[in-house]
Motif scaffolding. Sequence first.
Motif, PDB file in Angstrom:
ATOM      1  N   SER A  94       4.973  21.397  36.223  1.00 22.73           N
ATOM      2  CA  SER A  94       4.537  20.917  37.536  1.00 22.73           C
ATOM      3  C   SER A  94       3.305  21.661  38.032  1.00 22.73           C
ATOM      4  O   SER A  94       2.572  21.163  38.880  1.00 22.73           O
ATOM      5  N   THR A  95       3.045  22.853  37.489  1.00 25.17           N
ATOM      6  CA  THR A  95       1.862  23.628  37.882  1.00 25.17           C
ATOM      7  C   THR A  95       0.664  23.345  36.978  1.00 25.17           C
ATOM      8  O   THR A  95      -0.397  23.933  37.160  1.00 25.17           O
ATOM      9  N   GLY A  96       0.839  22.483  35.972  1.00 21.95           N
ATOM     10  CA  GLY A  96      -0.258  22.142  35.073  1.00 21.95           C
ATOM     11  C   GLY A  96      -0.288  22.932  33.784  1.00 21.95           C
ATOM     12  O   GLY A  96      -1.185  22.744  32.951  1.00 21.95           O
ATOM     13  N   ARG A  97       0.677  23.828  33.575  1.00 20.38           N
ATOM     14  CA  ARG A  97       0.720  24.585  32.319  1.00 20.38           C
ATOM     15  C   ARG A  97       1.017  23.624  31.171  1.00 20.38           C
ATOM     16  O   ARG A  97       1.985  22.866  31.195  1.00 20.38           O
ATOM     17  N   VAL A  98       0.191  23.662  30.132  1.00 20.75           N
ATOM     18  CA  VAL A  98       0.363  22.832  28.946  1.00 20.75           C
ATOM     19  C   VAL A  98       1.080  23.674  27.897  1.00 20.75           C
ATOM     20  O   VAL A  98       0.623  24.761  27.554  1.00 20.75           O
TER      21      VAL A  98
ATOM     22  N   ASP B  97      -5.155  26.511  31.861  1.00 18.22           N
ATOM     23  CA  ASP B  97      -6.449  25.980  32.311  1.00 18.22           C
ATOM     24  C   ASP B  97      -6.813  24.690  31.580  1.00 18.22           C
ATOM     25  O   ASP B  97      -7.961  24.463  31.215  1.00 18.22           O
ATOM     26  N   GLY B  98      -5.804  23.859  31.343  1.00 15.85           N
ATOM     27  CA  GLY B  98      -6.064  22.557  30.733  1.00 15.85           C
ATOM     28  C   GLY B  98      -6.405  22.597  29.261  1.00 15.85           C
ATOM     29  O   GLY B  98      -6.939  21.632  28.728  1.00 15.85           O
ATOM     30  N   GLY B  99      -6.123  23.694  28.588  1.00 16.05           N
ATOM     31  CA  GLY B  99      -6.355  23.785  27.155  1.00 16.05           C
ATOM     32  C   GLY B  99      -7.614  24.527  26.755  1.00 16.05           C
ATOM     33  O   GLY B  99      -7.907  24.640  25.568  1.00 16.05           O
TER      34      GLY B  99
END
Length: 129
Positions: free
Chosen positions: A5-9, A34-36
């Motif tokens: 939910s925080t954007g961690r991939v 940071d999106g990869g």
Amino acid sequence: MVVTSTGRVIISTSEVIPSNPNQVYGHYLNYSDDGGTTWLPTPVRFSPTDLVIGAGSPKLAMDKNDTLYVLWTSVNPPAIFLSKLDANLNIVKDSVRVATALNYNSFATHFTIARRLQDVFTKKNGELK
């Protein structure tokens, strides 16, 4: 691959032995916040697969509470296991056998997240155990 939910991939990878690409050295989990663009410098070894022979690549799913579910197979014992981790890749519930091979000792696993996935684990006083 799953996204919190925080954007961690979060991804799952397997390392093979160069001299024998059919032999897996280990299974790993890694994440990027940071999106990869950047990843952990050293991936986290998914250690439950070290305890069996012929572990298959882990499949990932995440629920709405950012609980990571890892589905993986084993040749010996012939079974499918499910492990539960937090978003920081700490094991919350070690491997639970969810299926045993009946005829051919081989599995083709697929993982789909559902609203009731948490019911795979025992509930006690409303909490997952």
